[in-house]
Write an enzyme that holds these catalytic residues in place. Structure first.
Site, PDB file in Angstrom:
ATOM      1  N   ASP A   9       0.881  -1.165   0.000  1.00  0.00           N
ATOM      2  CA  ASP A   9       0.000   0.000   0.000  1.00  0.00           C
ATOM      3  C   ASP A   9       0.922   1.219   0.000  1.00  0.00           C
ATOM      4  OD1 ASP A   9      -1.623   2.149   0.633  1.00  0.00           O
ATOM      5  OD2 ASP A   9      -2.670   1.117   2.267  1.00  0.00           O
ATOM      6  N   GLY A  31      -9.269   5.165  -6.338  1.00  0.00           N
ATOM      7  CA  GLY A  31      -7.974   4.508  -6.468  1.00  0.00           C
ATOM      8  C   GLY A  31      -6.943   4.981  -5.474  1.00  0.00           C
ATOM      9  N   VAL A  32      -5.723   5.093  -5.945  1.00  0.00           N
ATOM     10  CA  VAL A  32      -4.624   5.454  -5.061  1.00  0.00           C
ATOM     11  C   VAL A  32      -4.781   6.901  -4.578  1.00  0.00           C
ATOM     12  CG1 VAL A  32      -2.946   6.182  -6.834  1.00  0.00           C
ATOM     13  CG2 VAL A  32      -2.142   5.097  -4.745  1.00  0.00           C
ATOM     14  N   ASP A  33      -5.376   7.737  -5.393  1.00  0.00           N
ATOM     15  CA  ASP A  33      -5.639   9.137  -5.028  1.00  0.00           C
ATOM     16  C   ASP A  33      -6.519   9.189  -3.771  1.00  0.00           C
ATOM     17  OD1 ASP A  33      -5.874  11.908  -5.163  1.00  0.00           O
ATOM     18  OD2 ASP A  33      -7.025  11.938  -7.031  1.00  0.00           O
TER      19      ASP A  33
HETATM   20  N1  AR6 Z   1      -1.246   1.633  -3.075  1.00  0.00           N
HETATM   21  C1  AR6 Z   1      -0.636   1.314  -4.233  1.00  0.00           C
HETATM   22  N2  AR6 Z   1      -1.276   1.209  -5.408  1.00  0.00           N
HETATM   23  C2  AR6 Z   1      -2.614   1.424  -5.407  1.00  0.00           C
HETATM   24  C3  AR6 Z   1      -3.327   1.765  -4.238  1.00  0.00           C
HETATM   25  C4  AR6 Z   1      -2.591   1.863  -3.026  1.00  0.00           C
HETATM   26  N3  AR6 Z   1      -3.162   2.192  -1.870  1.00  0.00           N
HETATM   27  N4  AR6 Z   1      -4.638   1.916  -4.579  1.00  0.00           N
HETATM   28  C5  AR6 Z   1      -4.745   1.668  -5.893  1.00  0.00           C
HETATM   29  N5  AR6 Z   1      -3.517   1.358  -6.396  1.00  0.00           N
HETATM   30  P1  AR6 Z   1      -5.661   4.492 -10.176  1.00  0.00           P
HETATM   31  P2  AR6 Z   1      -5.027   6.054 -12.613  1.00  0.00           P
HETATM   32  C6  AR6 Z   1      -3.137   1.019  -7.788  1.00  0.00           C
HETATM   33  O1  AR6 Z   1      -6.998   4.172 -10.712  1.00  0.00           O
HETATM   34  O2  AR6 Z   1      -5.270   4.875 -13.477  1.00  0.00           O
HETATM   35  C7  AR6 Z   1      -8.386   8.459  -9.512  1.00  0.00           C
HETATM   36  O3  AR6 Z   1      -9.754   8.522  -9.279  1.00  0.00           O
HETATM   37  C8  AR6 Z   1      -4.197   0.487  -8.706  1.00  0.00           C
HETATM   38  O4  AR6 Z   1      -4.397  -0.892  -8.471  1.00  0.00           O
HETATM   39  O5  AR6 Z   1      -5.545   4.883  -8.759  1.00  0.00           O
HETATM   40  O6  AR6 Z   1      -3.829   6.917 -12.874  1.00  0.00           O
HETATM   41  C9  AR6 Z   1      -7.776   9.830  -9.798  1.00  0.00           C
HETATM   42  O7  AR6 Z   1      -8.421  10.857  -9.095  1.00  0.00           O
HETATM   43  C10 AR6 Z   1      -3.572   0.756 -10.075  1.00  0.00           C
HETATM   44  O8  AR6 Z   1      -2.661  -0.288 -10.422  1.00  0.00           O
HETATM   45  O9  AR6 Z   1      -4.960   5.708 -11.047  1.00  0.00           O
HETATM   46  C11 AR6 Z   1      -7.944   9.964 -11.263  1.00  0.00           C
HETATM   47  O10 AR6 Z   1      -9.236  10.456 -11.597  1.00  0.00           O
HETATM   48  C12 AR6 Z   1      -2.750   2.025  -9.855  1.00  0.00           C
HETATM   49  O11 AR6 Z   1      -2.704   2.210  -8.429  1.00  0.00           O
HETATM   50  C13 AR6 Z   1      -7.815   8.552 -11.790  1.00  0.00           C
HETATM   51  O12 AR6 Z   1      -8.171   7.710 -10.695  1.00  0.00           O
HETATM   52  C14 AR6 Z   1      -3.326   3.270 -10.486  1.00  0.00           C
HETATM   53  O13 AR6 Z   1      -4.739   3.223 -10.475  1.00  0.00           O
HETATM   54  C15 AR6 Z   1      -6.377   8.221 -12.160  1.00  0.00           C
HETATM   55  O14 AR6 Z   1      -6.331   6.945 -12.732  1.00  0.00           O
END
Ligand code: AR6
Length: 173
Positions: A9, A31-33
Site C-alpha cells: 500500500d 484509487g490510489v488518489d
Molecule cells: N497503493 C498502491 N497502489 C494502489 C493503491 C494503493 N493504496 N490503490 C490503488 N492502487 P488508479 P489512474 C493502484 O486508478 O489509473 C483516480 O480517481 C491500482 O491498483 O488509482 O492513474 C484519480 O483521481 C492501479 O494499479 O490511477 C484519477 O481520476 C494504480 O494504483 C484517476 O483515478 C493506479 O490506479 C487516475 O487513474
C-alpha cells in the site's frame, strides 16, 4: 538509480515522497488518489485546493506534477501527477506518461528527496495496459541524468499480478 518493485500500500511506504496518480483538478478521487487523501487527512485537500489553477478546474495538466506536504502520511511529501487516459496508444499516451515520471523526479530532486515511491500511474481507472506502462516507466527512469543516480526508487504495485508484470520489465536488460 536503484529501482525495485514492491507489493504494498503506497500510503504506508516510509520514503521521502510518494507519487499520487491524480486527476487535473487535484481534489481527490478514487484509487490510489483516494487512499492517499484518506491517509494524509483533510489538510492535504486544503493544500491541493490552494494550488493555482492554470485553466478552469485544472491545477495540474496531464504529464506535469505538483508537490505538497504529506501531512499525516509517513512520507514527507506527496508529488501529484496526472497520467494520460489510455485511448489506444496513438494519442501521445507514452510521451505523456514518460513526462509524468520525469516531472516527478525533477520536483523530487528540487526538494532534496532521496527516496520516492511511485504507483502504477494510469494503470487503474485511466486504463493504460500495465505491460506498456511498465516499459515506459522503467525506460524513462533509466534514462535520467547521472545527477539523479542516488535517488532510491520504489515501484509500488498494489497486487502480485501487477508486481510480476513490473518485475519482468525491470528484469529485462
Ligand atoms: N497503493 C498502491 N497502489 C494502489 C493503491 C494503493 N493504496 N490503490 C490503488 N492502487 P488508479 P489512474 C493502484 O486508478 O489509473 C483516480 O480517481 C491500482 O491498483 O488509482 O492513474 C484519480 O483521481 C492501479 O494499479 O490511477 C484519477 O481520476 C494504480 O494504483 C484517476 O483515478 C493506479 O490506479 C487516475 O487513474
Amino acid at each position: 538509480m536503484p529501482m525495485r518493485v514492491v507489493t504494498a500500500d503506497l500510503t504506508r511506504l516510509a520514503v521521502d515522497a510518494i507519487v499520487n496518480a491524480a486527476n487535473p483538478a487535484l481534489l481527490g478521487g478514487g484509487g490510489v488518489d483516494g487512499a492517499i487523501h484518506r491517509a494524509a487527512g483533510p489538510a492535504l485537500l486544503e493544500a491541493c485546493r490552494a494550488l493555482p489553477q492554470v485553466a478552469p478546474g485544472v491545477r495540474c495538466p496531464t504529464g506535469e506534477a505538483r508537490i505538497t506536504s504529506g501531512f499525516a502520511l509517513p512520507a514527507r511529501y506527496v508529488i501529484h501527477t496526472v497520467g494520460p487516459v489510455w485511448h489506444g496508444g496513438l494519442r501521445g499516451e507514452a510521451a505523456a506518461l514518460a513526462h509524468c515520471y520525469r516531472s516527478c523526479i525533477g520536483l523530487a530532486v528540487e526538494h532534496g528527496v532521496r527516496s520516492i515511491g511511485f504507483p502504477a500511474i494510469s494503470c487503474g481507472v485511466y486504463g493504460y495496459p500495465p505491460e506498456q506502462a511498465a516499459r515506459v516507466a522503467v525506460a524513462t527512469l533509466r534514462e535520467l541524468p547521472a545527477t539523479h543516480a542516488s535517488m532510491d526508487v520504489q515501484l509500488c504495485c498494489f497486487d502480485e499480478r501487477m508486481a510480476s508484470i513490473w518485475q519482468a520489465t525491470l528484469n529485462q536488460a
